[in-house]
Design a protein around this motif. Sequence first.
Motif, PDB file in Angstrom:
ATOM      1  N   UNK A  32      -5.936  10.529  -4.044  1.00 14.75           N
ATOM      2  CA  UNK A  32      -6.893   9.750  -5.397  1.00 14.75           C
ATOM      3  C   UNK A  32      -5.442   9.230  -6.272  1.00 14.75           C
ATOM      4  N   UNK A  33      -4.678   9.860  -6.058  1.00 12.56           N
ATOM      5  CA  UNK A  33      -3.275   9.591  -6.706  1.00 12.56           C
ATOM      6  C   UNK A  33      -3.015   8.525  -6.913  1.00 12.56           C
ATOM      7  N   UNK A  34      -2.835   8.056  -5.464  1.00 11.91           N
ATOM      8  CA  UNK A  34      -2.485   6.555  -4.387  1.00 11.91           C
ATOM      9  C   UNK A  34      -2.728   5.494  -4.789  1.00 11.91           C
ATOM     10  N   UNK A  35      -2.139   4.195  -5.385  1.00 12.66           N
ATOM     11  CA  UNK A  35      -2.790   2.974  -4.713  1.00 12.66           C
ATOM     12  C   UNK A  35      -1.793   2.258  -4.083  1.00 12.66           C
ATOM     13  N   UNK A  36      -2.234   0.850  -2.796  1.00 15.73           N
ATOM     14  CA  UNK A  36      -1.105   0.876  -2.481  1.00 15.73           C
ATOM     15  C   UNK A  36      -1.474  -0.988  -2.655  1.00 15.73           C
TER      16      UNK A  36
ATOM     17  N   UNK B   3       1.450   6.827 -18.055  1.00  9.68           N
ATOM     18  CA  UNK B   3       2.639   6.958 -16.875  1.00  9.68           C
ATOM     19  C   UNK B   3       2.440   6.391 -15.767  1.00  9.68           C
ATOM     20  N   UNK B   4       2.746   4.788 -14.998  1.00  9.95           N
ATOM     21  CA  UNK B   4       2.863   4.495 -13.879  1.00  9.95           C
ATOM     22  C   UNK B   4       3.560   4.725 -12.905  1.00  9.95           C
ATOM     23  N   UNK B   5       4.004   5.548 -11.768  1.00  5.79           N
ATOM     24  CA  UNK B   5       5.273   4.906 -11.071  1.00  5.79           C
ATOM     25  C   UNK B   5       5.506   3.962  -9.881  1.00  5.79           C
TER      26      UNK B   5
ATOM     27  N   UNK C  29      -7.821   8.635 -12.919  1.00 10.08           N
ATOM     28  CA  UNK C  29      -8.700   7.162 -13.462  1.00 10.08           C
ATOM     29  C   UNK C  29      -7.929   6.369 -13.451  1.00 10.08           C
ATOM     30  N   UNK C  30      -7.101   6.844 -13.713  1.00  6.43           N
ATOM     31  CA  UNK C  30      -5.651   5.088 -13.150  1.00  6.43           C
ATOM     32  C   UNK C  30      -6.170   4.354 -11.996  1.00  6.43           C
ATOM     33  N   UNK C  31      -5.677   5.377 -11.132  1.00  5.31           N
ATOM     34  CA  UNK C  31      -6.000   4.701  -9.995  1.00  5.31           C
ATOM     35  C   UNK C  31      -7.163   4.102  -9.414  1.00  5.31           C
ATOM     36  N   UNK C  32      -8.918   4.572  -9.935  1.00  3.59           N
ATOM     37  CA  UNK C  32      -9.718   3.834 -10.160  1.00  3.59           C
ATOM     38  C   UNK C  32      -9.840   2.904 -10.881  1.00  3.59           C
ATOM     39  N   UNK C  33      -9.300   2.938 -11.570  1.00  8.12           N
ATOM     40  CA  UNK C  33      -9.097   1.395 -12.614  1.00  8.12           C
ATOM     41  C   UNK C  33      -8.379   0.511 -11.971  1.00  8.12           C
ATOM     42  N   UNK C  34      -7.691   0.136 -10.886  1.00 12.20           N
ATOM     43  CA  UNK C  34      -6.584  -0.587 -10.491  1.00 12.20           C
ATOM     44  C   UNK C  34      -7.899  -0.711  -8.846  1.00 12.20           C
ATOM     45  N   UNK C  35      -8.381   0.061  -8.338  1.00  8.02           N
ATOM     46  CA  UNK C  35      -9.424  -0.376  -8.130  1.00  8.02           C
ATOM     47  C   UNK C  35     -11.025  -1.006  -8.528  1.00  8.02           C
ATOM     48  N   UNK C  36     -10.390  -1.939  -9.664  1.00 11.78           N
ATOM     49  CA  UNK C  36     -11.978  -2.622  -9.390  1.00 11.78           C
ATOM     50  C   UNK C  36     -11.128  -3.840  -9.599  1.00 11.78           C
TER      51      UNK C  36
ATOM     52  N   UNK D  19      -6.773   3.434   3.737  1.00  8.51           N
ATOM     53  CA  UNK D  19      -6.998   5.220   3.526  1.00  8.51           C
ATOM     54  C   UNK D  19      -5.297   5.796   4.228  1.00  8.51           C
ATOM     55  N   UNK D  20      -5.077   5.351   5.480  1.00  3.50           N
ATOM     56  CA  UNK D  20      -4.049   6.372   6.330  1.00  3.50           C
ATOM     57  C   UNK D  20      -2.334   6.141   5.561  1.00  3.50           C
ATOM     58  N   UNK D  21      -2.344   4.836   5.163  1.00  2.00           N
ATOM     59  CA  UNK D  21      -1.361   4.856   4.196  1.00  2.00           C
ATOM     60  C   UNK D  21      -1.237   5.769   3.442  1.00  2.00           C
ATOM     61  N   UNK D  22      -2.493   5.878   2.139  1.00  2.00           N
ATOM     62  CA  UNK D  22      -2.754   6.488   0.712  1.00  2.00           C
ATOM     63  C   UNK D  22      -1.995   8.005   1.537  1.00  2.00           C
ATOM     64  N   UNK D  23      -2.874   8.530   2.722  1.00  2.00           N
ATOM     65  CA  UNK D  23      -2.408   9.912   2.773  1.00  2.00           C
ATOM     66  C   UNK D  23      -1.338  10.377   3.130  1.00  2.00           C
ATOM     67  N   UNK D  24      -0.535   9.184   3.571  1.00  2.00           N
ATOM     68  CA  UNK D  24       1.245   9.577   4.235  1.00  2.00           C
ATOM     69  C   UNK D  24       1.869   9.726   2.776  1.00  2.00           C
ATOM     70  N   UNK D  25       1.324   8.831   2.032  1.00  2.00           N
ATOM     71  CA  UNK D  25       2.641   8.036   0.701  1.00  2.00           C
ATOM     72  C   UNK D  25       1.710   9.882   0.327  1.00  2.00           C
ATOM     73  N   UNK D  26       0.817  10.061  -0.413  1.00  2.00           N
ATOM     74  CA  UNK D  26       0.486  11.489  -1.111  1.00  2.00           C
ATOM     75  C   UNK D  26       1.026  12.332  -0.563  1.00  2.00           C
TER      76      UNK D  26
END
Length: 344
Positions: free
Chosen positions: A86-90, A216-218, A241-248, A71-78
């Motif tokens: 919600x647009x970041x996956x680690x 597009x995935x950066x 939605x792409x990020x939610x798919x990663x979460x699967x 969570x905290x890293x995603x918030x910092x990256x975002x």
Amino acid sequence: MCQRPPLTPLVDALPSTVPFVGPEAQERERGHAFRARIGANESSFGPSPRVIERMAEIAGDMWMYCDPDNHDLKVAVAAHHGVKAENVVVGEGIDGLLSLVARMYVAPGDAVVTSLGAYPTFNFHIAGVGGRLVTVPYENDRESLDGLLAAVRKDKAPLVYLSNPDNPMGSWWEANELIRFIEALPETTMLVLDEAYGELGPASALPPIDISRPNVIRMRTFSKAYGLAGIRCGYAVAEAQVIRDFEKIRNHYGVSRMAQIAGIAEASGLKPLESATNFVTIDCGGDGAFALKVLQGLLSRDVFIRKPMVPVLDRCIRVSVGLDHELDIFAEELPGALAAARGN
């Protein structure tokens, strides 16, 4: 001879090879160490002293599992990229994220387009899911955008890989050319834009991040510019939605507590402006109200700073030059003030 449980036909047919032979394996074979380790695109300058200090501080906490949500890293990256969490996956470096992308978008037999001689780990993961690689030669030591696009269209590829700046040639395309390429891609083709060297290349090579595009995935990493290759931590920015798919399918405990905290220490999300004075003005990445919350958070932590108050300029805070111990205190307290300002 004893029988053994059979592999799947796909894995059984794969060669017993790896994308890279590490310098450690070569040293073991040679029987002595290299005198200079400069072949793996690591940064031997290492991470910043502040990151090293933070890692040392939390070394005793490694008995705890990592936060599986990152969570905290995603918030910092975002915040660093001006998007939402919600647009970041680690993941475990870009390599780990490429493995997930292969599973997400490639079925056995599908054509996958890349450049001939480009990053071999991508090819390794595509082979692992049964994809069929379609390779396009380089042109003038750069990946051929037109060639990649033609191959995508010809083979109706669900996935195409492009690194910018490029590995192994170190060349790059300007942002306007990349945007042209992206806009010409079929909507059904996912582009993996590997920007592992993005922080090292010219700013003109990085298109603005557009999270409205679902194809597009950066990808970025802490391994190169930030000197944290051994941590194994990278991230992708994409449509929600792409990020939610990663979460699967991602490994929720794959990124260690140490990696997450080191990443947070590097990704403050703030941008210092060039200065010709004895102070630095820092863009907080939001509006005046957000910057005011950051200032108030620092004041509550006994760190005195100021900020401009005029609209537009008021998005910034202002920090004077100081003694090392004063700036260390500022660096120590800033993440907490940012988190409080963001409501985390």
